[in-house]
Design an enzyme around this catalytic site. Structure first.
Site, PDB file in Angstrom:
ATOM      1  N   ASP A 205     -11.656  -6.381   4.377  1.00 20.57           N
ATOM      2  CA  ASP A 205      -9.894  -6.578   4.806  1.00 20.57           C
ATOM      3  C   ASP A 205     -10.325  -7.410   6.456  1.00 20.57           C
ATOM      4  O   ASP A 205     -11.815  -8.190   6.609  1.00 20.57           O
ATOM      5  CB  ASP A 205      -8.993  -5.825   4.892  1.00 20.57           C
ATOM      6  CG  ASP A 205      -7.847  -6.151   4.130  1.00 20.57           C
ATOM      7  OD1 ASP A 205      -7.494  -6.653   4.540  1.00 20.57           O
ATOM      8  OD2 ASP A 205      -7.912  -5.906   2.754  1.00 20.57           O
ATOM      9  N   HIS A 236      -3.073  -6.251   7.218  1.00 20.27           N
ATOM     10  CA  HIS A 236      -3.128  -5.899   6.004  1.00 20.27           C
ATOM     11  C   HIS A 236      -4.760  -4.605   6.095  1.00 20.27           C
ATOM     12  O   HIS A 236      -4.277  -3.906   5.088  1.00 20.27           O
ATOM     13  CB  HIS A 236      -4.065  -7.203   5.325  1.00 20.27           C
ATOM     14  CG  HIS A 236      -4.085  -7.275   3.857  1.00 20.27           C
ATOM     15  ND1 HIS A 236      -5.245  -6.910   3.128  1.00 20.27           N
ATOM     16  CD2 HIS A 236      -3.180  -8.066   2.822  1.00 20.27           C
ATOM     17  CE1 HIS A 236      -5.228  -6.939   1.980  1.00 20.27           C
ATOM     18  NE2 HIS A 236      -3.727  -7.672   1.604  1.00 20.27           N
ATOM     19  N   SER A 402      -2.542  -5.309  -3.839  1.00 24.83           N
ATOM     20  CA  SER A 402      -3.233  -4.971  -2.981  1.00 24.83           C
ATOM     21  C   SER A 402      -2.529  -3.881  -2.351  1.00 24.83           C
ATOM     22  O   SER A 402      -3.896  -3.195  -1.750  1.00 24.83           O
ATOM     23  CB  SER A 402      -3.156  -5.820  -2.090  1.00 24.83           C
ATOM     24  OG  SER A 402      -3.965  -7.388  -2.243  1.00 24.83           O
TER      25      SER A 402
END
Length: 1040
Positions: A205, A236, A402
């Site tokens: 990520d 994120h 996600s």
């Protein structure tokens, strides 16, 4: 991103409907945002240190070092052997250098170092509103979540069939329970002491901060980007890690003791490259990760360096979990790598157990057009309004697949810790973990199998399966039940019947016994009772199962003796899987897999209720740039949803079934179906070419066999396609459309024998027929049509590039264009319409199902709607356009690269009737091909497989033919000429249609007359024999 180039000076270009791309760059222009040297991944056949690979290339590549260079990769993987190198090649020498590389013995292949970009899907509240801020382009996108603040959460509610208030109340209850971990009952495993201990979790990520207070066990942070930081500056990666292993009381993760290995593979600008992923994947293999979460995805399942590295990763016993994509609610939008069978693909649901609108739907499209897609997602998990960690401290709420993916990844880490550490590698692998998840999942009421997979994640049930797990193989799904609707959609929507195309069900073999397995003997169909013998099942399957998974496809037909049977057929399909013995075991492992079938069967419906869908002539992305059908759509430049009855045409399919039609799919050439069985061949949005045998057969099927033909075309304009050319940063190459929305030149060749052709306009606008309002979205026009037919024309704006000069002179002007035509031809009926967007649920503005029903009433049973067949719409003379002015093929594109027809062999595939598998189809062996030489007549010998050939002396009206230049004709069914040109009827230069209805007695009469003459001649000779029987010489003379 699409690079900027010259700015067009003419302001009218901005008004064109298809002008969604930035102005194209000429290959001769300077590309200011790109260096003259582009990077390529060179894959080798073996692992060696990078310096060894470099020395090998430098020694053997003869091109000057000025045109290529080795790029050193400074990252943690550089101390390990690698199977690829990264080199820069100057554009002007690209072909020469790549040619040299591909000839080297140790080089496997060469691919562009593709870039991956992140796209944010922002949740705007209301009914799952999603805004797309970037276009779906080649390559992969970061399958990201929606960003929203906690203070906004209390004000927002989701969709509910009951009321918004009920959702708001339930959501507050959920917030009181505090955590997504509570919703799945993680506390029950925590109470047993299972918290993810000694589980190595790789999070690919945007990184994580070393001192983040929510994590107690950050083992390693690695950076694979070109930025000098290990920290997460976007949030994120931190959020994903928090859902998996956070320990803050407000946003707990599932496995707080899990060892976190943060792989920073995305920059702050949300960019990554294939080479970064390949290095990071290799490092994950070298450092023996247990679980890996990946939140990128895209439509390109032919990105081989990426796809094959994922195979290698899972083959090394790393369990990969990946988001299925945020391209819902559209079908056929699965993202790679989550659509791979060895990866656990995760979809999203909300707190009411509804499939989240953003969650991508199946089926997989790898197998189309010849087969049928696999079931995906594997499972679904909560993915809306999930609480997770912020960048530095605190918690926040996010949504998306996600989010759902790390929910499942956290559960996987927790389940791995259930198995004692000394037994994990022997028992746990990507297949056994998927078995535990799909077998333990809770099936939701409402969503179908291609929306929810096995169902909602059930942590406790999966735990119960794993704690006593023994290595075995299984089939997913393990049941196909036609009585279980809507879960078994689309199978439960249409029963089986004799004479139909095979129904294909594509299941996945999960082999928990080993990374490699074998199917040594064919699968077996075992019916429950004698009635089950009416079902004939053929199988296609993986002989070798690797890594961990394979496929088992069932091709099901009802035998002819079951034509009147009505009832249910039950039984099991069994297949035995073997795997080599692991260390410590003597013999190979084996396991019997069972798939239970419960199928509905009905008597064969009449021809007038049967429709055949042409899937074979569809081309989708990948491998080529197949542009979208509606040029008004700005968020998706690719046609990648499969164009299948059960993907982006699924609503139309349901409508047809509700109307009482039986719809079958043909993924083989048009020679591979028996026209006498079907009322209509439905051809929608097709991009491929046609074999000559197909053109000849369709003409004969319509004229002589009474087949109905319904064609829905799309835009095609070469000038517009050239303008849509763009340079793609992802693949580092120029992209130009392979064809238009449909392959109009190919369609025109197919329809030429029937006197019909489409033009090259790109028409847009609204129109109405008898109060039914429709939108025409980037459709084309009809420029050739037989006299005596019915044609509907409306005022539209032509947005094609070819019309720009007219637009300059008459901005905003519209022109009357013909878009719908219906006509009877011989015994058959034809309907053509220039737009398919009104049937395609992907980008539909308004549907035209009402029009489709009226068209099918006509083509199937000759029922004529009074509005469509009004006298005002009837044309006396043909609509005619000179052939030289019809749309032409692109000469600068090698279409054979993408086509299943051009430079290919005609063959019936495994989705056609069993009796023609591997052949050219029905009656093709009887077709004679005598090429006609200029100035000399010739005859084509054509045999129809299902009907009697009829001959007519119907002729062109000479005055009409002269007026039309001799290239068109009227089909009225009432005018017949006085003479017969036998050769011309079978082989016209332009009018290649035999009007063979009224004169069907010609050939039989000719044969009878010949036989009679021979008989009379024989009788005369017999009489002469008797008179001369004493003379041998006379008898011999008589015999001569």
């Amino acid at each position: 991103m699409i690079s900027k180039g010259r700015v067009f000076t003419s302001s009218f270009v901005l008004l064109l409907a298809f002008s969604l791309l930035r102005p194209p760059i000429s290959e001769d222009d300077e590309i200011p945002t790109l260096a003259p040297v582009r990077n390529y991944v060179v894959r080798f056949l073996e692992y060696r240190l990078a310096e060894d690979h470099r020395a090998y290339l430098e020694e053997r590549i003869k091109s000057s070092p000025e045109v290529w260079r080795w790029i050193e990769r400074r990252n943690p993987a550089s101390s390990f052997p690698t199977d690829f190198g990264l080199i820069g090649i100057r554009d002007s020498h690209r072909a020469a250098v790549i040619g040299e590389l591909e000839k080297l013995g140790r080089v496997k292949d060469v691919y562009a170092d593709s870039s991956y970009s992140r796209s944010l899907f922002v949740y705007e509240g209301g009914e799952d509103g999603i805004l797309f801020d970037s276009k779906k382009r080649p390559g992969k996108l970061f399958t990201s979540m929606s960003f929203e603040g906690e203070e906004e959460e209390e004000l927002k509610t989701g969709y509910s069939p009951i009321s918004n208030a009920s959702i708001s109340w339930r959501r507050k209850i959920m917030m009181q329970r505090s955590q997504v971990t509570s919703l799945f009952g993680a506390e029950r495993l925590w109470a047993k002491g299972f918290t993810g201990t000694k589980v190595k979790m790789a999070i690919f990520d945007t990184g994580i901060r070393a001192d983040h207070p929510h994590f107690r066990n950050i083992k390693e942070r690695t950076n694979w980007t070109n930025e000098d930081t290990l920290n997460d500056n976007l949030g994120h990666g931190t959020f994903v890690a928090g859902v998996i292993a956070g320990e803050d009381a407000e946003c707990l993760g599932f496995a707080p003791e899990t060892e976190i290995y943060a792989f920073r593979v995305f920059t702050d600008a949300q960019i990554s490259y294939t080479s970064w992923f390949l290095d990071a994947f290799n490092y994950a293999i070298a450092t023996d990760m247990d679980v890996l979460n990946l939140s990128i995805g895209g439509p390109d399942y032919l990105d081989l360096p990426f796809v094959e590295k994922v195979w290698e990763l899972t083959a090394n016993n790393i369990i990969m979990v990946s988001a299925i994509g945020n391209d819902g609610p559209l079908y056929g939008t699965l993202n790679n790598p989550a659509d791979q069978s060895d990866v656990i693909g995760v979809g999203g649901i909300d707190y009411n157990d509804h499939i989240a609108s953003f969650s991508s739907r199946g089926m997989s499209t790898w197998e189309i057009p010849h087969g049928y897609g696999r079931v995906k997602p594997d499972v679904v998990a909560y993915g809306r309004d999930i609480i997770g960690s912020k960048i530095s401290t605190g918690c926040k709420s996010l949504s998306g697949t996600s989010v759902a993916s790390p929910v499942v990844a956290g559960v996987v880490c927790l389940l791995v810790s259930v198995i004692p550490e000394n037994k994990r590698k022997a028992l746990l692998n990507p297949a056994s973990m998927k078995q535990a998840l799909v077998e333990g999942a809770t099936k939701l009421s409402g969503p179908n199998i291609y929306e929810q997979g096995a169902g909602k994640l059930n942590l406790w049930e999966s735990y119960e399966i794993l704690k006593s797990y023994q290595p075995r193989a299984s089939i997913f799904p393990s049941v196909l039940d036609y009585t279980d609707c809507p879960y078994s959609w689309p199978f439960c929507r249409q029963p089986l019947y004799a004479g139909a195309m095979p129904v294909i069900f594509n299941a996945t073999i999960l082999n928990g016994m080993g990374v490699i397995g074998y199917v040594k003997t064919p699968p077996i169909w075992q019916p429950l009772d004698e009635v089950g013998n009416l079902l004939s099942v053929h199988f296609t399957y993986s002989d070798v199962i690797w890594p961990w998974t394979g496929y088992l496809a069932l091709h099901m037909q009802i035998r002819d003796e079951g034509a009147q049977f009505s009832g249910t057929i039950e039984g099991n399909v069994t297949v035995r899987v073997y795997s080599p013995a692991p260390a410590g075991e003597r013999g190979p492992r084996s396991s019997t897999c069972v798939l239970y079938l419960k199928l509905k069967v009905v008597p064969t419906p009449p021809r007038s209720r049967r429709i055949l869908w042409d899937q074979y002539h569809n081309i989708k992305y990948p491998p080529g740039y197949i542009p979208r059908d509606s040029l008004d759509v700005r968020n998706d430049i690719l046609d990648w949803h499969g164009d299948h009855l059960h993907t982006n045409f699924h609503i139309m399919y349901n409508m047809l079934r509700d109307a009482g039609y039986y719809v079958e799919t043909l993924g083989s050439p048009l020679t591979c179906f028996e026209a006498s069985r079907y009322g209509t061949l439905l051809m929608v949005d097709l991009e491929d070419d046609y074999f000559e045998e197909e053109i000849q057969k369709i003409r004969d099927d319509v004229v002589n066999g009474g087949l109905g033909l319904a064609v829905f075309a799309e835009w095609y304009n070469v000038d517009s396609m050239v303008k849509m050319k763009f340079f793609d940063d992802n693949t580092r190459s120029w992209w130009t459309p392979v064809t238009g929305g449909a392959n109009v030149p190919a369609l025109n060749e197919l329809l030429a024998p029937l006197g019909i052709a489409f033009g090259d306009k790109i028409l847009s606008g609204d129109f109405s027929i008898n109060g039914e309002h429709s939108h025409y979205a980037s459709g084309t026009d009809i420029v050739k049509f037989p006299g005596g037919g019915y044609v509907h024309s409306f005022q539209f704006q032509d947005n094609s590039e070819s019309a720009t000069q007219n637009i300059l002179q008459n901005t905003g002007m519209t022109k009357l264009s013909s878009i719908l035509g219906l006509v009877e031809v011989g015994r058959g009926r034809i309907a053509v319409y220039g737009d398919s967007n009104c049937l395609d649920s992907s980008h539909m503005v308004t549907n035209c199902y009402w029009l489709l029903r009226k068209i099918l009433d006509f083509t199937n049973s000759n029922t004529k709607d009074p509005v469509l067949f009004s006298e005002a719409a009837k044309i006396k003379n043909p609509i005619y356009e000179e052939d030289g002015r019809l749309p032409s093929r692109r000469t600068d594109v090698n279409f054979s690269t993408y086509s299943a027809v051009v430079a290919k062999d005609l063959i019936c595939h495994h989705d056609s009737r069993f009796e023609v598998w591997g052949t050219k189809g029905y009656g093709i062996q009887l077709v004679g091909r005598n090429r006609k030489l200029p100035g000399y007549p010739s005859m084509e010998l054509v045999s129809n497989f299902s009907t009697t050939r009829e001959v007519s002396d119907l002729r062109l009206d000479e005055a009409t033919a002269q007026k039309a230049g001799g290239n068109s004709f009227a089909v009225t069914g009432s005018k017949f000429g006085n003479t017969l040109n036998f050769l011309d009827l079978l082989n016209h230069d332009e009018v290649d249609i035999p009007m063979l209805v009224a004169g069907q007695w010609i050939i039989p009469l000719f044969v009878a007359a010949t036989c009679l003459a021979l008989f009379l001649s024989w009788r005369a000779r017999q009489k002469r024999r008797r008179r001369r029987k004493g003379s041998v010489s006379a008898r011999l003379t008589n015999l001569v």
